[in-house]
Scaffold this motif. Structure first.
Motif, mmCIF file in Angstrom:
data_model
loop_
_atom_site.group_PDB
_atom_site.id
_atom_site.type_symbol
_atom_site.label_atom_id
_atom_site.label_comp_id
_atom_site.label_asym_id
_atom_site.label_seq_id
_atom_site.Cartn_x
_atom_site.Cartn_y
_atom_site.Cartn_z
ATOM 1 N N CYS A 14 21.339 110.210 116.002
ATOM 2 C CA CYS A 14 21.189 111.636 115.684
ATOM 3 C C CYS A 14 21.010 112.450 116.956
ATOM 4 C CB CYS A 14 19.987 111.832 114.759
ATOM 5 S SG CYS A 14 19.819 113.525 114.129
ATOM 6 N N SER A 15 21.574 113.644 116.948
ATOM 7 C CA SER A 15 21.414 114.578 118.060
ATOM 8 C C SER A 15 21.469 115.993 117.511
ATOM 9 C CB SER A 15 22.520 114.391 119.109
ATOM 10 O OG SER A 15 23.782 114.754 118.568
ATOM 11 N N ALA A 16 21.002 116.952 118.304
ATOM 12 C CA ALA A 16 21.064 118.352 117.888
ATOM 13 C C ALA A 16 22.505 118.794 117.692
ATOM 14 C CB ALA A 16 20.358 119.240 118.921
ATOM 15 N N ASP A 17 23.400 118.311 118.550
ATOM 16 C CA ASP A 17 24.813 118.676 118.402
ATOM 17 C C ASP A 17 25.371 118.158 117.080
ATOM 18 O OD1 ASP A 17 24.875 119.969 120.820
ATOM 19 O OD2 ASP A 17 25.755 118.298 121.920
ATOM 20 N N ALA A 18 24.998 116.937 116.708
ATOM 21 C CA ALA A 18 25.511 116.358 115.470
ATOM 22 C C ALA A 18 25.034 117.146 114.254
ATOM 23 C CB ALA A 18 25.077 114.897 115.362
ATOM 24 N N THR A 19 23.748 117.500 114.211
ATOM 25 C CA THR A 19 23.239 118.244 113.055
ATOM 26 C C THR A 19 23.789 119.665 113.032
ATOM 27 O OG1 THR A 19 21.199 118.759 114.287
ATOM 28 C CG2 THR A 19 21.151 116.853 112.800
ATOM 29 N N ASP A 20 24.005 120.252 114.212
ATOM 30 C CA ASP A 20 24.605 121.587 114.256
ATOM 31 C C ASP A 20 26.020 121.570 113.680
ATOM 32 O OD1 ASP A 20 22.466 122.937 115.274
ATOM 33 O OD2 ASP A 20 23.213 123.066 117.325
ATOM 34 N N VAL A 21 26.799 120.558 114.038
ATOM 35 C CA VAL A 21 28.169 120.472 113.539
ATOM 36 C C VAL A 21 28.172 120.220 112.031
ATOM 37 C CG1 VAL A 21 30.286 119.108 113.608
ATOM 38 C CG2 VAL A 21 29.200 119.816 115.736
ATOM 39 N N LEU A 22 27.276 119.368 111.558
ATOM 40 C CA LEU A 22 27.177 119.148 110.124
ATOM 41 C C LEU A 22 26.848 120.449 109.394
ATOM 42 C CD1 LEU A 22 25.335 115.718 109.779
ATOM 43 C CD2 LEU A 22 27.607 116.290 108.877
ATOM 44 N N ALA A 23 25.888 121.208 109.929
ATOM 45 C CA ALA A 23 25.528 122.484 109.303
ATOM 46 C C ALA A 23 26.717 123.433 109.295
ATOM 47 C CB ALA A 23 24.341 123.110 110.038
ATOM 48 N N TYR A 24 27.448 123.454 110.386
ATOM 49 C CA TYR A 24 28.626 124.326 110.494
ATOM 50 C C TYR A 24 29.665 123.960 109.435
ATOM 51 C CZ TYR A 24 32.479 126.732 112.866
ATOM 52 O OH TYR A 24 33.540 127.546 113.169
ATOM 53 N N MET A 25 29.935 122.660 109.291
ATOM 54 C CA MET A 25 30.939 122.212 108.324
ATOM 55 C C MET A 25 30.469 122.450 106.888
ATOM 56 S SD MET A 25 32.017 118.653 110.259
ATOM 57 C CE MET A 25 33.359 118.207 109.136
ATOM 58 N N LEU A 26 29.194 122.218 106.626
ATOM 59 C CA LEU A 26 28.665 122.441 105.290
ATOM 60 C C LEU A 26 28.624 123.929 104.951
ATOM 61 C CD1 LEU A 26 25.819 119.800 105.342
ATOM 62 C CD2 LEU A 26 27.827 119.758 103.842
ATOM 63 N N GLY A 27 28.429 124.766 105.962
ATOM 64 C CA GLY A 27 28.474 126.206 105.732
ATOM 65 C C GLY A 27 29.807 126.641 105.176
ATOM 66 N N ASP A 28 30.877 126.019 105.664
ATOM 67 C CA ASP A 28 32.214 126.318 105.139
ATOM 68 C C ASP A 28 32.361 125.859 103.690
ATOM 69 O OD1 ASP A 28 33.047 127.501 107.451
ATOM 70 O OD2 ASP A 28 34.115 125.755 108.225
ATOM 71 N N ALA A 57 34.515 115.077 101.870
ATOM 72 C CA ALA A 57 35.465 115.669 102.820
ATOM 73 C C ALA A 57 34.782 115.994 104.143
ATOM 74 C CB ALA A 57 36.081 116.925 102.213
ATOM 75 N N VAL A 58 33.551 116.504 104.081
ATOM 76 C CA VAL A 58 32.812 116.806 105.310
ATOM 77 C C VAL A 58 32.561 115.527 106.095
ATOM 78 C CG1 VAL A 58 30.567 117.541 106.213
ATOM 79 C CG2 VAL A 58 31.745 118.935 104.505
ATOM 80 N N LEU A 59 32.115 114.485 105.416
ATOM 81 C CA LEU A 59 31.816 113.230 106.113
ATOM 82 C C LEU A 59 33.077 112.596 106.696
ATOM 83 C CD1 LEU A 59 29.141 111.641 103.746
ATOM 84 C CD2 LEU A 59 28.841 113.125 105.735
ATOM 85 N N GLU A 60 34.191 112.707 105.996
ATOM 86 C CA GLU A 60 35.452 112.151 106.511
ATOM 87 C C GLU A 60 35.923 112.882 107.760
ATOM 88 O OE1 GLU A 60 38.106 112.373 103.227
ATOM 89 O OE2 GLU A 60 37.203 110.682 102.144
ATOM 90 N N ASP A 61 35.658 114.183 107.819
ATOM 91 C CA ASP A 61 36.118 114.982 108.955
ATOM 92 C C ASP A 61 35.085 115.086 110.074
ATOM 93 O OD1 ASP A 61 38.484 115.448 107.659
ATOM 94 O OD2 ASP A 61 37.874 117.391 106.839
ATOM 95 N N PHE A 62 33.877 114.546 109.876
ATOM 96 C CA PHE A 62 32.812 114.653 110.880
ATOM 97 C C PHE A 62 33.277 113.994 112.178
ATOM 98 C CE2 PHE A 62 28.533 113.121 112.460
ATOM 99 C CZ PHE A 62 28.096 114.381 112.844
ATOM 100 N N PRO A 63 33.292 114.744 113.284
ATOM 101 C CA PRO A 63 33.957 114.244 114.496
ATOM 102 C C PRO A 63 33.105 113.351 115.391
ATOM 103 C CG PRO A 63 33.240 116.510 114.823
ATOM 104 C CD PRO A 63 32.897 116.156 113.399
ATOM 105 N N PHE A 64 31.855 113.070 115.003
ATOM 106 C CA PHE A 64 30.989 112.260 115.857
ATOM 107 C C PHE A 64 31.101 110.775 115.505
ATOM 108 C CE2 PHE A 64 29.419 116.369 116.676
ATOM 109 C CZ PHE A 64 28.609 116.337 117.797
#
Length: 284
Positions: A14-28, A57-64
């Protein structure tokens, strides 16, 4: 009923970047509120908008390169103010001039602008970098007697600060019904009934008089889709403040804005989140 699903995402590593990207994708995907921690992220979405397919779909596209474990829990409607008080929302000071707190707080620092926000589940308490960036920009702008439109107003916090600083008229636009109700409540709490709160999306801009300042703290995809509408809603010489996206997205956002006839003025950032200021050229 304001029922929600709480989606728990454990991320390893886990990292701040990872949770930020997850939040960004879930926001969409319609998620409204996010609480990161050292192990992952808890995200909240209205029950009617929850979808197992959207999560997959979010988990499949998660880039980390990480293992993400997801579990969704139904959360029955409750007193969200009490939840925020117990768990998340603490008073903050922005730009040394603006304090943001809730009606249940008693130990509040003194500041020039005192904003009361009872957030419930609407986005925008000032804690997130994007809200803080635009609050800071609004503190630096000359707003007295200038019109402002806040698209995707959330809790109404940006519209409220603008009204406190003398902007008139001030209009907030919010598509989510629960967030719209929350913004109306916060406007009443702060004693600014002159703020007009419209329920809908950027399509409403066409019927409004062009503004001196337009604000949109939403997300990259919505901004890219609607920037032409933002530009059309601006007077010549007007300012557009955009946030809700990462610094890596600035070039893309500015390119779309240029194509809409706007000129980039400056960028600011915090925790890798960005705010872009643009202007509409004055008429010759």
């Amino acid at each position: 009923m304001n029922d929600y699903y709480a989606l728990r995402l454990d991320v390893e590593p886990c990292s701040a970047d990872a949770t930020d990207v997850l939040a960004y994708m879930l926001g969409d995907a319609g998620y409204e509120s996010f609480v990161p921690d050292e192990s992952g992220l808890t995200a909240y979405v209205p029950a009617a908008a929850y979808s197992d397919d959207a999560v997959r779909a979010v988990l499949e596209d998660f880039p980390f390169d990480a293992v993400v474990t997801a579990a969704a829990t139904f959360v029955e409607g409750r007193d969200w103010n009490a939840e925020w008080e117990r768990n998340y929302f603490k008073p903050i000071v922005v730009g040394e001039r603006c304090v943001v707190h809730s009606s249940f707080h008693t130990d509040v620092p003194a500041a020039e602008f005192d904003i009361v926000i009872d957030p419930k589940m609407a986005f925008g308490t000032g804690h997130h970098a994007t809200t803080s960036l635009i609050l800071t920009s609004l503190l630096d702008k000359e707003l007295e007697g200038r019109s402002l439109i806040d698209v995707g107003t959330g809790t109404g916090i940006l519209a409220i600060l603008a009204a406190m600083r003398g902007a008139v008229p001030v209009t907030g636009i919010e598509i989510d019904s629960f967030a719209w109700e929350n913004a109306c409540e916060n406007i009443r709490l702060n004693g600014h009934p002159e703020i007009a709160m419209l329920r809908g999306d950027a399509a409403l801009l066409e019927a409004l008089a062009p503004a001196h300042v337009v604000v949109a703290n939403i997300n990259r995809n919505v901004i890219l889709a609607d920037v032409v509408r933002y530009a059309a809603a601006m007077r010549p010489g007007a300012t557009l403040l955009l946030s809700g996206f990462y610094t890596a997205d600035c070039d893309m956002v500015e390119k779309a804005a240029r194509e809409a006839g706007l000129q980039p003025v400056k960028r600011s950032s915090r925790d890798d989140w960005a705010c872009v200021e643009l202007c509409k050229p004055a008429a010759l």
